[in-house]
Design a protein around this motif. Structure first.
Motif, PDB file in Angstrom:
ATOM      1  N   TRP A   8       7.604  -4.046  -3.510  1.00 28.48           N
ATOM      2  CA  TRP A   8       7.751  -2.584  -3.492  1.00 28.48           C
ATOM      3  C   TRP A   8       7.574  -2.041  -2.088  1.00 28.48           C
ATOM      4  O   TRP A   8       6.892  -2.637  -1.256  1.00 28.48           O
ATOM      5  CB  TRP A   8       6.758  -1.904  -4.441  1.00 28.48           C
ATOM      6  N   SER A   9       8.189  -0.903  -1.848  1.00 33.53           N
ATOM      7  CA  SER A   9       7.997  -0.240  -0.561  1.00 33.53           C
ATOM      8  C   SER A   9       8.446   1.210  -0.694  1.00 33.53           C
ATOM      9  O   SER A   9       9.264   1.540  -1.545  1.00 33.53           O
ATOM     10  CB  SER A   9       8.804  -0.931   0.540  1.00 33.53           C
ATOM     11  N   SER A  11       4.007  -0.638   1.729  1.00 29.66           N
ATOM     12  CA  SER A  11       4.688  -1.676   0.952  1.00 29.66           C
ATOM     13  C   SER A  11       3.700  -2.717   0.475  1.00 29.66           C
ATOM     14  O   SER A  11       2.580  -2.838   0.971  1.00 29.66           O
ATOM     15  CB  SER A  11       5.784  -2.344   1.787  1.00 29.66           C
ATOM     16  N   GLY A  12       4.134  -3.459  -0.518  1.00 30.11           N
ATOM     17  CA  GLY A  12       3.393  -4.612  -1.033  1.00 30.11           C
ATOM     18  C   GLY A  12       4.421  -5.523  -1.679  1.00 30.11           C
ATOM     19  O   GLY A  12       5.619  -5.232  -1.612  1.00 30.11           O
ATOM     20  N   ARG A  70      -4.367  -2.826  13.012  1.00 33.90           N
ATOM     21  CA  ARG A  70      -4.033  -2.751  14.427  1.00 33.90           C
ATOM     22  C   ARG A  70      -3.794  -1.286  14.749  1.00 33.90           C
ATOM     23  O   ARG A  70      -3.003  -0.620  14.073  1.00 33.90           O
ATOM     24  CB  ARG A  70      -2.786  -3.567  14.763  1.00 33.90           C
ATOM     25  N   GLU A  74      -3.701  -3.476   6.729  1.00 27.71           N
ATOM     26  CA  GLU A  74      -3.378  -4.397   5.644  1.00 27.71           C
ATOM     27  C   GLU A  74      -4.547  -4.447   4.672  1.00 27.71           C
ATOM     28  O   GLU A  74      -5.691  -4.660   5.084  1.00 27.71           O
ATOM     29  CB  GLU A  74      -3.123  -5.798   6.207  1.00 27.71           C
ATOM     30  N   GLU A  95       2.038   1.127   7.400  1.00 30.19           N
ATOM     31  CA  GLU A  95       2.419   1.068   8.811  1.00 30.19           C
ATOM     32  C   GLU A  95       2.852   2.454   9.262  1.00 30.19           C
ATOM     33  O   GLU A  95       3.694   3.075   8.613  1.00 30.19           O
ATOM     34  CB  GLU A  95       3.609   0.124   9.010  1.00 30.19           C
ATOM     35  N   ALA A 120      -8.391  -5.181   5.066  1.00 27.23           N
ATOM     36  CA  ALA A 120      -8.911  -6.417   5.658  1.00 27.23           C
ATOM     37  C   ALA A 120      -8.581  -6.513   7.145  1.00 27.23           C
ATOM     38  O   ALA A 120      -9.255  -7.224   7.883  1.00 27.23           O
ATOM     39  CB  ALA A 120      -8.336  -7.630   4.935  1.00 27.23           C
ATOM     40  N   TYR A 121      -7.541  -5.793   7.567  1.00 27.85           N
ATOM     41  CA  TYR A 121      -7.094  -5.913   8.969  1.00 27.85           C
ATOM     42  C   TYR A 121      -6.396  -4.629   9.382  1.00 27.85           C
ATOM     43  O   TYR A 121      -5.685  -4.014   8.582  1.00 27.85           O
ATOM     44  CB  TYR A 121      -6.102  -7.082   9.107  1.00 27.85           C
ATOM     45  N   ARG A 145      -1.226  -0.116  11.839  1.00 26.38           N
ATOM     46  CA  ARG A 145      -0.902  -0.995  10.715  1.00 26.38           C
ATOM     47  C   ARG A 145      -2.224  -1.328  10.050  1.00 26.38           C
ATOM     48  O   ARG A 145      -3.165  -1.762  10.716  1.00 26.38           O
ATOM     49  CB  ARG A 145      -0.249  -2.271  11.244  1.00 26.38           C
ATOM     50  N   ARG A 195       5.436   3.767   6.534  1.00 26.80           N
ATOM     51  CA  ARG A 195       5.960   2.786   5.598  1.00 26.80           C
ATOM     52  C   ARG A 195       4.798   2.199   4.816  1.00 26.80           C
ATOM     53  O   ARG A 195       3.816   1.750   5.406  1.00 26.80           O
ATOM     54  CB  ARG A 195       6.655   1.679   6.397  1.00 26.80           C
ATOM     55  N   LYS A 233      -3.890  -5.230  -1.500  1.00 26.62           N
ATOM     56  CA  LYS A 233      -2.719  -4.977  -2.360  1.00 26.62           C
ATOM     57  C   LYS A 233      -1.454  -4.634  -1.577  1.00 26.62           C
ATOM     58  O   LYS A 233      -0.351  -4.741  -2.123  1.00 26.62           O
ATOM     59  CB  LYS A 233      -3.007  -3.811  -3.297  1.00 26.62           C
ATOM     60  N   GLY A 234      -1.598  -4.149  -0.378  1.00 27.81           N
ATOM     61  CA  GLY A 234      -0.409  -3.714   0.344  1.00 27.81           C
ATOM     62  C   GLY A 234      -0.721  -3.394   1.792  1.00 27.81           C
ATOM     63  O   GLY A 234      -1.833  -3.608   2.269  1.00 27.81           O
ATOM     64  N   THR A 235       0.295  -2.864   2.470  1.00 29.71           N
ATOM     65  CA  THR A 235       0.208  -2.596   3.905  1.00 29.71           C
ATOM     66  C   THR A 235       0.739  -1.200   4.176  1.00 29.71           C
ATOM     67  O   THR A 235       1.764  -0.811   3.616  1.00 29.71           O
ATOM     68  CB  THR A 235       1.069  -3.629   4.672  1.00 29.71           C
TER      69      THR A 235
END
Lengths: 338, 335
Positions: B266-267, B262-263, B148, B245, B252, B145-146, B243, B260, B248-250
């Motif tokens: 969890w990571s 994570s959600g 950077r 997003e 980076e 959705a996003y 990054r 990295r 469900k999670g991100t």
């Protein structure tokens, strides 16, 4: 000078922070609390020792407060400001001031016509880490770029269910704070470009907004906010920021780590906010800022100094919110009105 | 063994030449530069490749399986068209073209000649960025959705490439082009773009700080920001930080090649620092490794008759974003 006598109108979710903070403010005492719900009013009276009311007119007539603290939802701000102004009370009013900028202008006219003082409870710039960040800026020289981010997956709708139904969601609820921080750090804005996304299932309005601002100084600032970032650990409720100047860079990172980068040196400081005696550590940042905001209000009432977030000043922040909605709708940058 | 010729033996060509030596199935048999001394030096480095100071002569006298064009953008069109006339497949360095017309003409020339054309758009061949792409493609973070995509530094790029100082179009053409390509790579085609440029360093002619917002066809929004005047200790140059997003999670990609994912609750973390190629050195290893990767991809595509990931036709979409970014910065409008 004796303590100023205050009254809180609206004793709901966030108002609990106001009520507790008033107990710690030098130079003011609460004499009345008012809520349409008698149970909420009674609980607030028990907490503060002030007298409980369920009717604003009755409260203003009986308590005759020097100031009122309006902590209700924004639709009620305009009539409540009118009543308090008519009673001659100075006012601190929660943000957002009004649902749209026309409402903000009417509220300002009412206050100015009555000759009372009006401050908006715009508390982010009173968060101690953001105050520290602002103070550190001279070290980096003239700023040319900033990135200010407020990204979380914290369930804001659980505490404030009405947020799922509003057409104007994160920009008006949270973006307004971050845009105010952009003004606080980099000054007034020449134009703004915004994209909004409805990323929260079940919510009517936008839960994510991404903006770029051109400040009058020429600096550019990216302001991003979301309620739907799935990340661990979740930095809620921290604002993270980068500010780049000609001589160095400041970064406000997670867990209140402030970094000052200059050629050949990196200085790191822990600028974790202090926790007020009554605060919940998870909410210390917001609660500490409420305390700072209310103390600023009282100090300015006593000294006659201009409020940092006067109604007039806040019109400029509100104009950025309006510009963001207009830009998101048109797909083009917008010059803020105020 | 596919026989290759190099056109342009300047600063960055050293990476291409060294990378070709590591690739099975290809050999550089000819090198060409208008400056005979530079051509001779490259020929010596390239194991006795024949040396030319004129590209037309090289193409006429050598039976090449491909050429690798490593010159500046204005010279690309005549060189690509020359190669197409000789029906020789072409790798062309970025920026592909100074105008969209030139870019289209080169794609058409190669299509008509029936020869493959790949743009040396190497960022998406950097292994840390490929690791990010793999996580997005796997669905682990859900629907993006996003994003950077950020590249901010104050590394002195002007000493090795002095022409950058006087370029009226600096950061978008030199670097932003890579990041805009990455935005397409991660989130799909861009449907709308808005760009703000700044000239911060008084010693340069062009923009050196740029902030772009993109809408993507899938509904995602990306922020692409880069600067050549950002003082950081340590300086992350030449790392791209990302990054992304999702629902469900991100994911980076942080400084130091730290990945990295994570959600909620969890990571996991991974060191994705690329290996330093035998010919390479830090901090350039990230770029150098990508040159090996993209050149290997080219040889595999030639051997298997496949379209390169960064074909000329694909790169038209990236270069279109570059020109739209300049236009947006000039007019103040999104497009």
């Amino acid at each position: 000078m004796s303590a100023l006598r205050g009254a809180v109108i609206g004793c709901g979710f966030f108002a609990q922070n106001h009520l507790k903070a008033w107990g710690d403010i030098a130079g003011a005492e609460l004499v009345a609390v008012c809520d349409l719900d008698p149970a909420k009013a009674a609980a607030a009276a028990a907490l503060t020792g002030a007298e409980a009311f369920t009717d604003v007119d009755a409260m203003l007539a009986a308590a005759r407060p020097d100031f009122v603290d309006i902590a209700t939802t924004m639709e009620t701000h305009e009539p409540l400001v009118a009543k308090a102004a008519a009673a001659g009370a100075d006012i601190i009013c929660q943000k957002p001031f009004a649902p749209d900028i026309a409402g903000v202008r009417r509220i300002l006219q009412t206050a100015e016509a009555a000759g009372i003082r009006l401050m908006v409870h715009e508390n982010f710039r009173f968060q101690s880490p953001l105050i520290e960040l602002r103070r550190a800026m001279p070290a980096i020289g003239e700023p040319f770029f900033a990135h200010i981010a407020w990204r979380t997956g914290y369930d804001v709708v659980a505490g404030q269910p009405y947020l799922a139904k509003v057409e104007r969601f994160i920009l008006l609820d949270l973006g307004i704070h971050v845009l105010d921080v952009a003004r606080f750090l980099l000054g007034d804005v020449a134009d703004l470009y915004a994209r909004t996304q409805r990323t929260m299932p079940g919510a009517r309005g936008e839960a994510q907004a991404t903006m770029t601002l051109r400040h009058r100084s020429g600096a550019v600032c990216a302001v991003t906010c979301t309620y739907t970032n799935r990340i661990d650990p979740d930095p809620f409720p921290q604002t993270l920021a980068e500010i780049e100047g000609r001589d160095g860079t400041l970064r406000l990172e997670r867990d209140y780590r402030l970094e000052l980068h200059r050629p050949g040196s990196l200085e790191v400081r822990d600028i974790r906010p202090g926790v007020p005696s009554w605060a919940d550590p998870q909410w210390a940042l917001a609660q500490g800022s409420v305390l700072n905001t209310q103390q600023h209000f009282v100090d300015c009432l006593k000294s006659g100094a201009e409020f940092q977030t006067s109604g007039r000043d806040n019109l400029k922040t509100f104009a950025l919110v309006e510009a963001a909605y207009a830009s998101a709708a048109s797909g083009q940058p917008v010059v803020p009105e105020a | 063994m596919l026989k290759g010729g190099i056109i342009g033996c300047g600063f960055f060509a050293a990476n291409h030449l060294a990378a070709w030596q590591l690739i099975d199935g290809a050999a550089i048999v000819a090198v060409c530069d208008q400056d005979p001394a530079r051509a001779r030096a490259a020929g010596a480095a390239g194991d006795g490749a024949r040396v030319f100071d004129d590209a037309a002569t090289m193409l006429a006298s050598e039976a090449l399986d491909f050429v690798d064009i490593i010159t500046t953008a204005p010279s690309h069109r005549p060189l690509v068209e020359l190669a197409a006339r000789h029906r020789v497949p072409v790798i062309c360095q970025k920026p592909f073209a100074p105008t969209l017309d030139d870019a289209r003409a080169m794609v058409d020339a190669c299509a008509q000649a029936g020869v493959p054309l790949m743009v040396h758009e190497n960022f998406r061949w950097q292994s840390p960025l490929m690791a990010v792409k793999n996580i997005v493609s796997s669905g682990e973070i859900g629907e993006p959705a996003y994003a950077r995509i950020s590249f901010r530094h104050a590394y002195d790029i002007y000493t090795n490439q002095p022409y950058l100082k006087t370029e009226p179009q600096l950061a978008i053409m030199d670097l932003g082009i890579h990041l805009l390509d990455l935005a397409r790579y991660f989130l799909g085609e861009a449907t709308r773009l808005h760009c703000r440029t700044q000239r911060v360093n008084p010693a340069v002619a062009g923009e050196d700080c740029v902030t772009i917002l993109l809408d993507h066809a899938g509904g995602a929004v990306s922020l692409v920001d880069f600067s050549f005047f950002t003082k950081l200790e340590p300086d992350p140059f030449p790392q791209t930080l990302v990054r992304i997003e999702g629902t469900k999670g991100t994911v980076e990609l942080l400084a130091g090649y730290h990945l990295r994912v994570s959600g909620p609750g969890w990571s996991r973390e991974e060191d994705v620092e690329p290996a330093v190629p035998a010919f390479g050195a830090k901090p350039w290893h990230n770029i150098q490794e990508s040159v090996v990767n993209i050149q290997r991809h080219w040889i595999e595509c030639l051997q298997n008759d496949r379209e390169p990931a960064t074909s000329g036709a694909d790169n038209l979409k990236t270069i279109d974003l570059v020109f739209r970014a300049y236009e947006s910065a000039a007019t103040g409008r999104a497009s």
